[in-house]
Design an enzyme around this catalytic site. Structure first.
Site, short mmCIF file in Angstrom:
data_model
loop_
_atom_site.label_atom_id
_atom_site.label_comp_id
_atom_site.label_asym_id
_atom_site.label_seq_id
_atom_site.Cartn_x
_atom_site.Cartn_y
_atom_site.Cartn_z
NE ARG A 1 -8.19 -50.79 -34.78
CZ ARG A 1 -7.79 -52.00 -35.15
NH1 ARG A 1 -7.29 -52.17 -36.36
NH2 ARG A 1 -7.88 -53.03 -34.33
CG ASN A 2 -3.84 -41.20 -36.83
OD1 ASN A 2 -3.33 -40.99 -37.92
ND2 ASN A 2 -4.33 -40.23 -36.08
CE LYS B 1 -2.08 -40.63 -32.56
NZ LYS B 1 -2.60 -41.18 -31.29
CG ASP C 1 -3.98 -40.66 -23.68
OD1 ASP C 1 -4.75 -40.55 -24.66
OD2 ASP C 1 -4.32 -40.38 -22.52
CB SER C 2 -1.47 -36.63 -27.12
OG SER C 2 -2.21 -37.00 -28.26
CG PHE D 1 -5.97 -34.98 -36.07
CD1 PHE D 1 -6.10 -35.44 -34.77
CD2 PHE D 1 -4.75 -35.16 -36.72
CE1 PHE D 1 -5.05 -36.06 -34.12
CE2 PHE D 1 -3.70 -35.79 -36.09
CZ PHE D 1 -3.84 -36.24 -34.79
#
Length: 217
Positions: free
Chosen positions: A8-9, A12, A72-73, A171
């Site tokens: 939902r970013n 990205k 995933d990070s 962020f």
């Protein structure tokens, strides 16, 4: 062909769209979770970045019938034996509280000398097709990793942990991470500079050949 980026970013989404456009990938529309009907999103319970990315992509492919990408990070700090790692987003105890996470990490490393402040951003990105997800549980997908209809790639961005935040174009831990060869934090880099060098940019670019094969390009 529609390909779902399970996020939902909006940042990205923009990043992946820029990368696929730069690669000349035609006939592919990148959509996000806001563009598909809601479905239950399982919590991140994997032991590695790859496990979490594969599980998220698998769930999205099953729920929507679309090929799905998930990532995933997090940040790994040498002096903390690789932590926060997969716990980066909830390091302070509250998921997504960037300021609290950053403050806690700075406090934990306040006495670490400059020559031992090595760190890295790490990203795992997974691409799962509906065929690759069919009949496979999230745990099985994570355990098996890459297989028919499932691909996982990695990107790493080495640097140094700063002692105070700098910059606003980012962020998470961006303001306290200085990439190798830079004198600026990653939050002081432009979006284009970050795309070219970041862990996520590297991982997403590694997925492009697999997207090309999927699209028949």
């Amino acid at each position: 062909m529609r390909i779902l980026l399970a996020t939902r970013n909006p940042g990205k989404l923009v990043e992946l769209r820029r990368i696929t456009e730069a690669a000349g990938l035609a006939g592919v529309e990148i959509v996000g979770l806001a563009d598909v009907p809601d479905f239950p999103e399982a919590p991140e319970t994997g032991a590695t970045f790859a496990e979490n990315a594969l599980a998220k992509a698998r769930d999205a492919a099953v729920a929507t019938g679309l090929p799905a990408i998930a990532d995933d990070s997090g940040i790994t700090v040498d002096a903390l034996n690789g932590m926060p790692g997969i716990f980066s987003a909830r390091w302070s105890g509250t998921h997504g509280d960037d300021e609290a996470n950053l403050r806690l990490l700075l406090a934990q490393t306040s006495d670490v000398p400059d020559d031992r402040r090595g760190a890295a951003f790490v990203c795992a990105a997974a691409l799962v097709t509906p065929e690759g997800a069919d009949g496979v549980s999230p745990a099985e997908a994570a355990a098996e990793g890459t297989g028919p209809g499932r691909t996982v790639v990695h990107g790493t961005w080495r640097g140094t942990l700063l002692r105070a935040p700098a910059g606003t174009n980012g962020f998470g831990y961006d303001p306290i991470f200085e990439p190798e060869g830079e004198t600026r934090s990653s939050a002081e880099l432009s979006s284009e500079e970050k795309d070219a060098a970041s862990h996520r940019g590297r991982a997403l670019r590694a997925l492009v050949p697999h997207l090309q094969a999927l699209a028949g390009a």
